[in-house]
Every structure is written in structure tokens, then in C-alpha cells.
Design an enzyme around this catalytic site. Structure first.
Site, PDB file in Angstrom:
ATOM      1  N   ASP A 231      -6.016  -4.393   0.653  1.00  0.00           N
ATOM      2  CA  ASP A 231      -6.991  -3.640  -0.111  1.00  0.00           C
ATOM      3  C   ASP A 231      -6.497  -2.521  -0.394  1.00  0.00           C
ATOM      4  OD1 ASP A 231      -6.489  -2.048   3.003  1.00  0.00           O
ATOM      5  OD2 ASP A 231      -8.712  -2.161   2.871  1.00  0.00           O
TER       6      ASP A 231
ATOM      7  N   ASP B  93       8.309   2.289   9.431  1.00  0.00           N
ATOM      8  CA  ASP B  93       7.344   0.968   9.068  1.00  0.00           C
ATOM      9  C   ASP B  93       6.091   0.965  10.404  1.00  0.00           C
ATOM     10  OD1 ASP B  93       7.715   0.351   6.835  1.00  0.00           O
ATOM     11  OD2 ASP B  93       6.795  -1.826   6.988  1.00  0.00           O
TER      12      ASP B  93
ATOM     13  N   ASP C  66      11.385  -7.563   7.216  1.00  0.00           N
ATOM     14  CA  ASP C  66      10.723  -6.298   6.372  1.00  0.00           C
ATOM     15  C   ASP C  66      10.632  -4.802   6.845  1.00  0.00           C
ATOM     16  OD1 ASP C  66       9.263  -7.890   7.617  1.00  0.00           O
ATOM     17  OD2 ASP C  66       7.392  -6.844   7.358  1.00  0.00           O
TER      18      ASP C  66
ATOM     19  N   ARG D  94       5.171  10.501   2.546  1.00  0.00           N
ATOM     20  CA  ARG D  94       6.438   9.806   3.648  1.00  0.00           C
ATOM     21  C   ARG D  94       7.476   9.906   2.424  1.00  0.00           C
ATOM     22  NH1 ARG D  94       5.211   3.591   5.973  1.00  0.00           N
ATOM     23  NH2 ARG D  94       5.778   3.161   3.607  1.00  0.00           N
TER      24      ARG D  94
ATOM     25  N   ARG E 138       1.294  -1.216   0.008  1.00  0.00           N
ATOM     26  CA  ARG E 138      -0.293   0.378  -0.145  1.00  0.00           C
ATOM     27  C   ARG E 138       0.626   1.279   0.195  1.00  0.00           C
ATOM     28  NH1 ARG E 138      -2.326   0.002   6.062  1.00  0.00           N
ATOM     29  NH2 ARG E 138      -0.893  -1.170   7.301  1.00  0.00           N
TER      30      ARG E 138
END
Ligand code: AMP
Ligand code: MG
Length: 640
Positions: free
Chosen positions: A189, A361, A351, A241, A156
């Protein structure tokens, strides 16, 4: 808040900002959409989830948003990108941060948005024998050592371009999070909910203001028509970002899992040349049988102790080893800063571990409230894998995975560029020596990681305690006892340092004064403990204050106490975006239509060491005050 460029009337427009696509021009694209034109012609639905092989990214455009509202822009981010503050109201800026437009130089086919391809490894839990059922679960989940998540990637996030600040020359990769599905969205999504976007927007900038390496947030855009299904239906949002690089250890993991040795070499070269500014900038220790290790660059805290280096004489260090060590050092420093400021990422898989050592993240992250080394902010982290105390070891575990991905390159020593090796890699006869060398290098880097971590952690803690010199005994006498005391008395980790900064040494000269002063560390709802009386708690704090005062007097003149207090206040934040504050901001923005609180909290986060911000005095005091007891150590789910 006026930034330095803005005050001096500087800052360029978005159009003037120098843009590039070094990442996509140097690294292999998804063969299914090999050029921007092919991707652009494809229907948006065709760019959905699939396995992508032999590539580091796919060209993919953001989904345009019919309706949007820009909720906030970070003035510090604008400044760091070199953008003028007036840009935020332009059509171009608005179209960019809502995913509606992106620069695409069709004449060259060059800059076009992309999503990165990466994988992820998850460390096994830290089980103790007392938790027997957990041990069983742990083995099931991780097969003893770790588990492999397979292809993940930017599910995403879509990068738009790299921009270079014309004043500082720093290049960043700018991206949108929550702007639609990509080939890496798996079953999800491609959207981000407002709740988690507000959290990321604020914490990125808060960490940066604290001086902790992190990815950054430029803007947050609400998508009022976007209804996103999580535990309930929630509004969607986009965070714009940026970071020097979004590459993760997981990017190398995926290549290794697929045996893409050529791409590993290409990617490592890209990191050294394009992200770290050239191989020659990577510090090295030259090991040899007949000479002492000689640092090629001045990096006093970056080296393992001499005795350890000597053990490894004869270990050739090629440029890939220098790269590996640089990545390890950067991560050691960042995790040291997390520990010193009580920050927890919440999901530290490979990750989510940056090649540049950036905090990244942001899911169920938190700043520590009352000190508890076992605390994890991740509601789903039943094994306490990502707890405060496990962060340094989990980062090292992730770095070992990177060592394995780079193993062939670091283990090859001076053979690394030989034609035969480049083409074919290890042979049956060369493998044992290369593997042995790589293992030694990883082990050596582990020692260096530990040394850098400890040196950085001690330095930050010394500063937070107002000390100027380094004493062997500080760790045990001051730091350890302080942390044990905080844990036993449930004291607030960050408030402790700020309140300590405010104490004039002349106010704690006598034992009676120290016992009296101890209460400033108690929660305003009163001291309550089932195992300890308030008098005993005061005694313990008073005792520690005496050790601290004696130690501070070794470093400062008594007539210089104001300078000592100022120095401490410049590193001990009065404001941090704790979980309860973020929850309140989210509630007010999402349900009460209050937009201003977001701007005020951002301003506070950007000046975490200030006494006041001239915004809303009552709110400032509340947000800097004690965390309501029932809102301490909150946990957050991973769904976002
Ligand atoms: P995270 O837990 O945020 O680090 O995400 C793990 C992986 O899941 C990454 O590959 C993300 O891009 C992907 N992911 C998480 N949430 C979504 C979402 N709503 N849509 C698409 N991909 C997602
Ligand atoms: Mg992630």
C-alpha cells in the site's frame, strides 16, 4: 537540545537550503514517465506498481495528507542538514514532512520527487546437520546458494531532493517513507505504520549518536486519518529521512540480472564521482610484478596484510576495482561496529545493504540484551540467517554479489575503457581471462574485508574495555572469554561495558573484592541459572576481572584511573533504545496520547553516553536499568 548552529544563531531556512537533483539528472529515468511534467500530469493511480526496465528511478509525487501531526523532529538531524531550529514551525517545513508540498522548479523541469528502482538477493540459510528438516527447507528456499527477489525498489519511499549543508558542504538525499504507492510498491500500500516509523525515527538517530554509519531521520509525522492494515488496523505515519545515498547492493543486482551493462557502468561512475567525491579519493594498492604494493593514500587499517597482497602481484587494479574495495571496506567497518555494539539489522538482504556502508532499512532490528550470538530479532527468521553471529558473513556474501555485478568492469583491468569492450563487453576469447581476474579480485577483496572488519572490531572492543594498546593475546584472553562468560551467565551485553567503566581499579585489587564486585553484572531480579550456582558465576566473573585489571594496568598509570573511567564512559552507552523501551514508547504515543515521551527518548538516544539528561529522573533510571527479564531478546515481525 540546542545544536551547534542553533547556539551560534546559524542554520538556514528550508527555502534557503541549497537543493539539487544530481541523481535524477545523471541517471536514466523510467521511460514511461520520462520527465517531471509527464509524471505530474499523470493521475496518481497511474503511478502504481509495474515492471520498470532500463531505468534507476521513476518520477513520482507523494500523496498529500489532509490531516497530520508532526510528532517529533531530531535536533541533531536539523543541525546536520544545516537547518535552523526555528524552521520546524514554518508552514513550508510542515508541508514538506507531511507530503503536502515539495520543491519543483518548473522553469527548468529539474528537481522533482522520485522513487528508486532496485532488486534484491537473499542469502541461503546457515543450516547445520542437526537441523535436518531445516536443511531441506533451506535448499527449497534458496536453491543452495541464494534466491533472487526480482524487482523491488522504493515501494513506499519517495525522495524529494538533495540538499547541501552550507556549513559542512555535505550533500544528502532527503526522502519521505510512507507517503504513498510508487511503481515499486508491488502488492503493498505504500504506507508505513506509526509503530515501525517510531522505531526507525529513534534508531537512526541513536546509531548516528553512537558513531555508527547510518541513514538518518529528520522528522516523524502522524497521519491520523490513514488507517493501515497489517495484522490489525494501525495508524499511518511518515518518516522524513536522509542519507548521503540510498543506493544499495540490490540496485546493482537488478541491473546485472537484466544485463544492463551500460547502466552498471553509469551507476558505478555516479557512485564514485557523486557519492564518494571522485575516483581520485578512492585509495588504491598498485600491484605489479616488480614492485611492492604502494598505498596511494594513507589508510593503515584498510589494506590486506602484505603477504596476501604479494600473492596478487600482477593483478591490475582499475578504478572500478578501487570502487568495489571502498564499498567493501565501508561495509566491513559498519558491520564491525554492529558487532561491537550488539546491533542487529534483522533483514540483511542485498536490498538492505548500503553502497555507502550505512545501516539502513530498519525493520525488525534490535540492540542485544543478554549476550546470545544465535539471537535474531526477526520473528520470521527461523533459519537464523540474520542472527548476530551471521552478520559479518552475510554482509560479505552480499558484497560477493556486488563483485559479480561489477565483475566485467573489475575483471577487464586496463582494457576497461577500450572502445570495443565498452560497446560489446566480453567476447568468447576475452571472457576466461576477465572472469579469472574478477574472481581473484573478489577473493582478494574478501581478505581485505576480513582484515578491515577485524581491525575495526578489535579497535572498538579495546576502546570499550578501556585499553589503549593492541596486544596479540587480547582477542583470546579478554574478548573471547568475556563473550563466553556473558553468554553462559546471560549477562547484558551493553550494560556490562558501562558497569565495567564505573569500577575503580582500586575496588577490585583483591580476590575477595572481585568476587563481591561480580554481582553488579547480575540482573536486578537476581541470578538464576539451571546449570550454574551464583557462587560459581561470581568466581568466573572475578577471574575475568583479574585478567582485565592486569591488562588495564599495562596501559594506564594507577593515578590516572579517573581518566580511564571517563574514556570508557565516552564509548560505552548508558542508554540504548532496546526493544522493550521502543514498545513502551509506541504504546504511550499510539494508545495513551503521550507525545512527550518520544521527545525525551530521542534526547536520550542523541546523548547515549550521558549519566543523566535532566528530563524525568525516574524514567531515565528505568530506561537505563536492567531490561525486565521477560522482555529481553524480544522479536519483531517484518510487517510494518
Ligand atoms: P523491506 O522489507 O522494508 O526492506 O521492504 C522490501 C521491499 O518491499 C522494498 O521494495 C519495499 O519498498 C517494499 N515494501 C515494504 N512494505 C511496503 C509497503 N507497505 N508498501 C509498498 N512497498 C513496500
Ligand atoms: Mg528494504
Amino acid at each position: 537540545m540546542a545544536s551547534s548552529f542553533q547556539k551560534s544563531g546559524k542554520g538556514v531556512s528550508l527555502r534557503e537550503l541549497s537543493k539539487s537533483n544530481v541523481f535524477t539528472s545523471k541517471l536514466p529515468a523510467d521511460p514511461a514517465f520520462e520527465t517531471p511534467e509527464i509524471s505530474h500530469r499523470a493521475p496518481r493511480e497511474a503511478l502504481g506498481p509495474r515492471l520498470v526496465r532500463g531505468a534507476l528511478y521513476t518520477f513520482v509525487r507523494p500523496e498529500p495528507a489532509e490531516k497530520y501531526e508532526i510528532l517529533g523532529v531530531s535536533p541533531k538531524a536539523l543541525d546536520d542538514l544545516g537547518l535552523a531550529s526555528s524552521e520546524t514551525t514554518t508552514q513550508e517545513f510542515r508541508a514538506l514532512v507531511s507530503g503536502n508540498e515539495f520543491p519543483w522548479d518548473q522553469s527548468t523541469g529539474g528537481i522533482y520527487p522520485w522513487a528508486q528502482c532496485y532488486g534484491g538477493n537473499l542469502k541461503g540459510g546457515n543450516c547445520t546437520l542437526q537441523d535436518l528438516w531445516l536443511v531441506v527447507l533451506c535448499i527449497l528456499l534458496t536453491n543452495g546458494s541464494g534466491s533472487w527477489a526480482g524487482q523491488l525498489g522504493d515501494g513506499r519511499a519517495i525522495s524529494l531532493f538533495e540538499s547541501t549543508n552550507p556549513y559542512t558542504n555535505v550533500r544528502y538525499e532527503l526522502q519521505l517513507k510512507g507517503a504513498g504507492r510508487t511503481p515499486y510498491s508491488r502488492f503493498a500500500d505504500g504506507k508505513a505504520v506509526l509503530r515501525s516509523s517510531i522505531r526507525e525515527y529513534i534508531v537512526s538517530e541513536a546509531l548516528s549518536a553512537l558513531g555508527i554509519p547510518t541513514t538518518r531521520a529528520l522528522a516523524i509525522t502522524l497521519l491520523p486519518r490513514s488507517k493501515v492494515l497489517r495484522e490489525r488496523i494501525e495508524p499511518g505515519a511518515i518518516v522524513t529521512r536522509f542519507a548521503e545515498s540510498w543506493l544499495r547492493i540490490g540496485t546493482f543486482d537488478l541491473l546485472r540480472a537484466r544485463g544492463d551493462r551500460d547502466v552498471i557502468r553509469k551507476l558505478a561512475t555516479y557512485v564514485a564521482e557523486e557519492v564518494f567525491h571522485g575516483w581520485e579519493t578512492l585509495p588504491s594498492v598498485v600491484y605489479s610484478n616488480n614492485s611492492q604494493p604502494s598505498p596511494a593514500m594513507d589508510n593503515p587499517s584498510g589494506y590486506a596484510p602484505k603477504s596476501e597482497v604479494e600473492e596478487n602481484q600482477g593483478l591490475e587494479e582499475n578504478r572500478f576495482t578501487r570502487l568495489y574495495r571502498e564499498i567493501a571496506r565501508r561495509n566491513a567497518k559498519t558491520v564491525a561496529a554492529w558487532q561491537a555494539y550488539g546491533f542487529m539489522n534483522g533483514v540483511l538482504n542485498t536490498d538492505n545493504t548500503s553502497i555507502c556502508g550505512l545501516s539502513m532499512d530498519f525493520g525488525p532490528f534490535a540492540f542485544m540484551d543478554n549476550f546470545d550470538p544465535q539471537y535474531t530479532p526477526n520473528h520470521d527468521d527461523h533459519l537464523l540467517r540474520y542472527s548476530y553471529k551471521n552478520q559479518p558473513s552475510i554482509i560479505w556474501w552480499n558484497l560477493v554479489r556486488l563483485g559479480e555485478s561489477l565483475g566485467e568492469l573489475i575483471g577487464a583491468g586496463d582494457q576497461v575503457d577500450h572502445e570495443e569492450f565498452v560497446k560489446k563487453g566480453l567476447t568468447e576469447s576475452s571472457a576466461p581471462a576477465v572472469v579469472e581476474r574478477a574472481e581473484k579480485i573478489i577473493e582478494q577483496t574478501g581478505k581485505e574485508f576480513k582484515a578491515v572488519f577485524l581491525s575495526e572490531y578489535k579497535q572498538l572492543m579495546r576502546r570499550r574495555l578501556g585499553l589503549q594498546t593492541d596486544r596479540e593475546t587480547d582477542f583470546q584472553d579478554l574478548f573471547s572469554e568475556m563473550l563466553d562468560m556473558m553468554e553462559a551467565l546471560e549477562l547484558d551485553f551493553n550494560h556490562f561495558f558501562r558497569r565495567l567503566s564505573n569500577i575503580p581499579l582500586s575496588d577490585i585489587e583483591t580476590s575477595a573484592q572481585r568476587t563481591e564486585m561480580a554481582s553488579i553484572f547480575f540482573h536486578n531480579e537476581g541470578f538464576d541459572s539451571v546449570s550454574l550456582t551464583e557462587a560459581a558465576a561470581r568466581e568466573r566473573i572475578a577471574h575475568w576481572l583479574e585478567i582485565w585489571r592486569t591488562r588495564v594496568l599495562e596501559d594506564w598509570d594507577t593515578d590516572n584511573d579517573t581518566a580511564r573511567q571517563m574514556s570508557m564512559k565516552s564509548v560505552n552507552p548508558s542508554f540504548l533504545p532496546r526493544g522493550w523501551i521502543l514498545d513502551e514508547v509506541i504504546d504511550r504515543v499510539e494508545r495513551k496520547g503521550d507525545r512527550d515521551v518520544l521527545g525525551r527518548v530521542m534526547q536520550m538516544a542523541l546523548k547515549p553516553f550521558a549519566e543523566d539528561w535532566g528530563l524525568d529522573g525516574e524514567e531515565e533510571r528505568r530506561f537505563c536499568g536492567d531490561v525486565p527479564k521477560f522482555k529481553r531478546a524480544m522479536m519483531c515481525s517484518c510487517s510494518s
